[in-house]
Design a protein around this motif. Structure first.
Motif, PDB file in Angstrom:
ATOM      1  N   ILE A  95      -1.531   8.248 -10.459  1.00 40.08           N
ATOM      2  CA  ILE A  95      -1.833   9.383  -9.569  1.00 40.08           C
ATOM      3  C   ILE A  95      -0.537  10.166  -9.327  1.00 40.08           C
ATOM      4  O   ILE A  95       0.348   9.684  -8.617  1.00 40.08           O
ATOM      5  CB  ILE A  95      -2.408   8.889  -8.212  1.00 40.08           C
ATOM      6  N   PRO A  96      -0.390  11.330  -9.922  1.00 38.89           N
ATOM      7  CA  PRO A  96       0.878  12.066  -9.770  1.00 38.89           C
ATOM      8  C   PRO A  96       1.070  12.602  -8.350  1.00 38.89           C
ATOM      9  O   PRO A  96       0.117  13.072  -7.726  1.00 38.89           O
ATOM     10  CB  PRO A  96       0.749  13.214 -10.767  1.00 38.89           C
ATOM     11  N   ARG A  97       2.321  12.514  -7.868  1.00 47.47           N
ATOM     12  CA  ARG A  97       2.663  13.065  -6.552  1.00 47.47           C
ATOM     13  C   ARG A  97       2.977  14.551  -6.722  1.00 47.47           C
ATOM     14  O   ARG A  97       3.915  14.893  -7.455  1.00 47.47           O
ATOM     15  CB  ARG A  97       3.891  12.346  -5.979  1.00 47.47           C
ATOM     16  N   PRO A  98       2.220  15.430  -6.059  1.00 51.33           N
ATOM     17  CA  PRO A  98       2.514  16.858  -6.183  1.00 51.33           C
ATOM     18  C   PRO A  98       3.960  17.145  -5.776  1.00 51.33           C
ATOM     19  O   PRO A  98       4.433  16.615  -4.764  1.00 51.33           O
ATOM     20  CB  PRO A  98       1.536  17.514  -5.206  1.00 51.33           C
ATOM     21  N   GLY A  99       4.640  17.954  -6.549  1.00 52.39           N
ATOM     22  CA  GLY A  99       6.019  18.344  -6.217  1.00 52.39           C
ATOM     23  C   GLY A  99       7.055  17.471  -6.885  1.00 52.39           C
ATOM     24  O   GLY A  99       8.240  17.827  -6.936  1.00 52.39           O
ATOM     25  N   HIS A 100       6.663  16.316  -7.392  1.00 57.37           N
ATOM     26  CA  HIS A 100       7.619  15.453  -8.102  1.00 57.37           C
ATOM     27  C   HIS A 100       7.462  15.715  -9.609  1.00 57.37           C
ATOM     28  O   HIS A 100       6.663  16.562 -10.024  1.00 57.37           O
ATOM     29  CB  HIS A 100       7.364  13.981  -7.762  1.00 57.37           C
ATOM     30  N   ALA A 101       8.198  14.987 -10.433  1.00 59.23           N
ATOM     31  CA  ALA A 101       8.134  15.208 -11.882  1.00 59.23           C
ATOM     32  C   ALA A 101       7.085  14.303 -12.533  1.00 59.23           C
ATOM     33  O   ALA A 101       7.065  14.189 -13.761  1.00 59.23           O
ATOM     34  CB  ALA A 101       9.505  14.951 -12.505  1.00 59.23           C
ATOM     35  N   LYS A 305      13.885  21.718  -0.540  1.00 59.84           N
ATOM     36  CA  LYS A 305      12.497  21.572  -0.067  1.00 59.84           C
ATOM     37  C   LYS A 305      12.321  20.155   0.495  1.00 59.84           C
ATOM     38  O   LYS A 305      13.100  19.250   0.164  1.00 59.84           O
ATOM     39  CB  LYS A 305      11.519  21.815  -1.222  1.00 59.84           C
ATOM     40  N   PRO A 306      11.290  19.968   1.321  1.00 62.79           N
ATOM     41  CA  PRO A 306      11.011  18.607   1.803  1.00 62.79           C
ATOM     42  C   PRO A 306      10.673  17.703   0.615  1.00 62.79           C
ATOM     43  O   PRO A 306      10.047  18.148  -0.354  1.00 62.79           O
ATOM     44  CB  PRO A 306       9.791  18.785   2.702  1.00 62.79           C
ATOM     45  N   ILE A 307      11.070  16.457   0.693  1.00 58.65           N
ATOM     46  CA  ILE A 307      10.824  15.488  -0.379  1.00 58.65           C
ATOM     47  C   ILE A 307       9.331  15.366  -0.661  1.00 58.65           C
ATOM     48  O   ILE A 307       8.500  15.431   0.249  1.00 58.65           O
ATOM     49  CB  ILE A 307      11.482  14.145   0.013  1.00 58.65           C
ATOM     50  N   ALA A 308       9.014  15.217  -1.945  1.00 57.79           N
ATOM     51  CA  ALA A 308       7.613  15.269  -2.389  1.00 57.79           C
ATOM     52  C   ALA A 308       6.804  14.034  -1.996  1.00 57.79           C
ATOM     53  O   ALA A 308       5.583  14.094  -1.914  1.00 57.79           O
ATOM     54  CB  ALA A 308       7.583  15.451  -3.905  1.00 57.79           C
ATOM     55  N   THR A 309       7.494  12.912  -1.769  1.00 58.04           N
ATOM     56  CA  THR A 309       6.757  11.682  -1.453  1.00 58.04           C
ATOM     57  C   THR A 309       6.528  11.601   0.049  1.00 58.04           C
ATOM     58  O   THR A 309       7.498  11.546   0.809  1.00 58.04           O
ATOM     59  CB  THR A 309       7.572  10.460  -1.895  1.00 58.04           C
ATOM     60  N   LEU A 314      -1.369  12.961  -0.160  1.00 61.18           N
ATOM     61  CA  LEU A 314      -1.707  14.325  -0.578  1.00 61.18           C
ATOM     62  C   LEU A 314      -2.822  14.250  -1.609  1.00 61.18           C
ATOM     63  O   LEU A 314      -2.968  13.233  -2.310  1.00 61.18           O
ATOM     64  CB  LEU A 314      -0.478  15.007  -1.207  1.00 61.18           C
ATOM     65  N   ARG A 315      -3.572  15.333  -1.730  1.00 59.60           N
ATOM     66  CA  ARG A 315      -4.653  15.365  -2.727  1.00 59.60           C
ATOM     67  C   ARG A 315      -4.074  15.399  -4.135  1.00 59.60           C
ATOM     68  O   ARG A 315      -3.146  16.159  -4.424  1.00 59.60           O
ATOM     69  CB  ARG A 315      -5.516  16.602  -2.510  1.00 59.60           C
ATOM     70  N   SER A 316      -4.628  14.588  -4.995  1.00 58.39           N
ATOM     71  CA  SER A 316      -4.188  14.572  -6.378  1.00 58.39           C
ATOM     72  C   SER A 316      -5.362  14.106  -7.247  1.00 58.39           C
ATOM     73  O   SER A 316      -6.515  14.101  -6.798  1.00 58.39           O
ATOM     74  CB  SER A 316      -2.972  13.652  -6.536  1.00 58.39           C
ATOM     75  N   VAL A 317      -5.030  13.689  -8.469  1.00 59.73           N
ATOM     76  CA  VAL A 317      -6.064  13.256  -9.417  1.00 59.73           C
ATOM     77  C   VAL A 317      -5.608  11.943 -10.029  1.00 59.73           C
ATOM     78  O   VAL A 317      -4.435  11.815 -10.426  1.00 59.73           O
ATOM     79  CB  VAL A 317      -6.234  14.325 -10.528  1.00 59.73           C
ATOM     80  N   ASP A 318      -6.495  10.962 -10.087  1.00 64.30           N
ATOM     81  CA  ASP A 318      -6.170   9.723 -10.797  1.00 64.30           C
ATOM     82  C   ASP A 318      -6.396   9.992 -12.291  1.00 64.30           C
ATOM     83  O   ASP A 318      -7.536  10.177 -12.737  1.00 64.30           O
ATOM     84  CB  ASP A 318      -7.051   8.584 -10.288  1.00 64.30           C
ATOM     85  N   LEU A 319      -5.310  10.023 -13.031  1.00 61.82           N
ATOM     86  CA  LEU A 319      -5.408  10.427 -14.442  1.00 61.82           C
ATOM     87  C   LEU A 319      -6.134   9.368 -15.277  1.00 61.82           C
ATOM     88  O   LEU A 319      -6.722   9.692 -16.311  1.00 61.82           O
ATOM     89  CB  LEU A 319      -4.007  10.687 -15.014  1.00 61.82           C
ATOM     90  N   ALA A 320      -6.123   8.093 -14.824  1.00 64.35           N
ATOM     91  CA  ALA A 320      -6.820   7.033 -15.564  1.00 64.35           C
ATOM     92  C   ALA A 320      -8.315   7.072 -15.280  1.00 64.35           C
ATOM     93  O   ALA A 320      -9.134   6.943 -16.190  1.00 64.35           O
ATOM     94  CB  ALA A 320      -6.242   5.665 -15.192  1.00 64.35           C
ATOM     95  N   SER A 332      10.809   6.234   0.041  1.00 62.39           N
ATOM     96  CA  SER A 332      11.525   7.495  -0.142  1.00 62.39           C
ATOM     97  C   SER A 332      12.258   7.880   1.138  1.00 62.39           C
ATOM     98  O   SER A 332      12.153   7.175   2.139  1.00 62.39           O
ATOM     99  CB  SER A 332      10.517   8.590  -0.521  1.00 62.39           C
ATOM    100  N   ASP A 333      12.979   9.005   1.110  1.00 60.73           N
ATOM    101  CA  ASP A 333      13.614   9.517   2.325  1.00 60.73           C
ATOM    102  C   ASP A 333      12.601  10.368   3.094  1.00 60.73           C
ATOM    103  O   ASP A 333      11.665  10.904   2.500  1.00 60.73           O
ATOM    104  CB  ASP A 333      14.808  10.412   1.979  1.00 60.73           C
ATOM    105  N   PHE A 334      12.827  10.523   4.395  1.00 58.01           N
ATOM    106  CA  PHE A 334      12.005  11.443   5.199  1.00 58.01           C
ATOM    107  C   PHE A 334      12.688  12.808   5.258  1.00 58.01           C
ATOM    108  O   PHE A 334      12.048  13.839   5.269  1.00 58.01           O
ATOM    109  CB  PHE A 334      11.808  10.888   6.617  1.00 58.01           C
TER     110      PHE A 334
END
Ligand code: EPS
Length: 395
Positions: A95-101, A305-309, A314-320, A332-334
């Protein structure tokens, strides 16, 4: 002149950097590097990882008997957290985190598991930027250049300065020192208190917060960089270097975007002659005119920008599964902004060391020193004008 590469994953055995182009004869020790690495580890709003690591750079090449040899310098930092990851069975991250790579890394490299992107894209890599930057800082110090920084905004809590006041070198040095005493790296205790509170609230809200860092370089000689090509403009080189830092989404030099709010006569730094020296009466340009240093403090601001994690999913998609899904939390950091000050400083140090070497040439500190002393400054005597008419033409 200066090139560097880093290698390493966030939870791999170690991080590595190779720094090429440093002149011979510069005193350098791991203590010089570790001081900045420790700064990168401190700041209110950090995550749990910084309680585990004790970043220490082992110098394994390019420095012998305490001085640089002119050969490539290699740094190695162990990841203490690796002990917990070594040979561990990993449940797939899909599940990709929006804003991260996560998603973009998988698109780019065809990963079948998103952790491969996370491991290299992690801001853990900035450890090695700071190590390389600390060596460049040491070179700059040999020529009197001082680079420091502080936080000027966390979320909507901003440090409001007096725009009409041009800080002196002494003012900037006092700011650097005071910021180091603050766990949010803000030199103004009142603003720091509000920033701290904003970070406390965001942690409670299980969210993250970004901000703005100001980095200043003092005593940079005029004449570094060039106006003649886009990639030789020092302003562009600084902006690119700072923009390459994780989570940086904007870079300003001098008054930056605020310059668009005022007419030209209020934006340019007007010149006066004092004791045979040309002096600007303000520093809206942030030390760079035409992509060349003008001798005034270089002032760079980075928007993070605020850290992505985020703990709140957050809404995302399970790619599997091919179905909607919420993100799962990774440690992660806050708020990474206070910790990121030495990272911005490091990138500025690297670019300035490169520009200084480009201007002076030389393979050793001893060769550089007399060339530095001979640099043209802003003295009228250094700028002899012919004052004779000439014919504009090419042949
Ligand atoms: C970081 C190490 C990472 C993160 C953080 C920065 O370690 P871990 O993933 O084990 O907690 O804490 O990286 C990010 C916030 C990010 O988004 O990449 C470090 O050493 O600075």
């Amino acid at each position: 002149m200066i090139r560097f590469l880093t290698a390493g994953e966030s939870h791999g055995p170690s991080l590595t950097a190779i720094l090429e182009g440093m002149p011979a004869g510069l005193p350098l020790s791991s203590a010089d590097i570790d001081a900045d690495l420790a700064r990168r580890q401190q700041g209110y709003g950090s995550g749990g990882r910084m309680k585990i690591e004790r970043d220490h750079a082992r110098i394994t090449a390019g420095v012998m008997a305490g001085k640089t040899t002119g050969g490539p310098i290699a740094f190695v930092v162990e990841n203490l957290d690796h002990a917990k990851w070594h040979d561990r069975d990993i449940s797939p991250m899909t599940i990709p985190r929006p804003g991260h790579a996560d998603l973009t890394g998988a698109v780019k490299y065809g990963y079948r598991e998103l952790r491969l992107a996370l491991e290299r894209a992690s801001a853990r890599e900035t450890t090695m930027r700071v190590a390389v930057g600390a060596a460049c800082r040491k070179l700059l110090r040999e020529f009197g250049v001082v680079v420091g920084g502080y936080v000027v905004r966390i979320g909507d809590v901003a440090l409001t300065g007096d725009v009409a006041h041009m800080p002196s070198n002494t003012d900037y040095l006092a700011r650097f020192q005071a910021a180091e005493m603050s766990d949010v790296r803000c030199y103004d205790p009142h603003a720091a208190e509000h920033m701290r509170e904003a970070i406390r609230q965001i942690m409670q809200a299980k969210d993250t917060l970004g901000g703005v860092i100001e980095c200043v370089a003092l005593n940079v000689p005029p004449g570094l960089g060039s106006h003649v090509h886009w990639d030789r403009r020092l302003s562009a080189r600084i902006a690119a270097a700072v923009m390459s830092i994780h989570a940086v989404k904007g870079v300003e030099i001098g008054d930056g975007f605020a310059e668009t709010l005022r007419p030209g006569t209020q934006v340019q730094d007007q010149l006066v002659l004092e004791d045979g020296v040309i002096r600007p009466i303000s520093n809206h340009a942030g030390g760079l005119e035409g992509g060349i240093t003008n001798g005034a403090p270089i002032v760079v601001r980075a928007a993070l920008k605020p850290i992505a994690t985020t703990l709140n999913p957050l809404r995302s998609v399970d790619l599997a599964a091919g179905a909607p899904a919420l993100t799962q939390y990774e440690r992660s950091d806050f708020c990474q902004v206070p910790r990121a000050v030495p990272i911005v400083e490091a990138m500025v140090c690297i670019v300035l060391a490169d520009a200084l070497l480009e201007k002076l040439g030389g393979d050793s500190i001893d060769e550089m020193r007399p060339r530095f002393e001979a640099l043209r400054r802003l003295r009228l005597d250094d700028l002899p004008m012919d004052n004779t008419a000439w014919r504009f033409g090419y042949e």
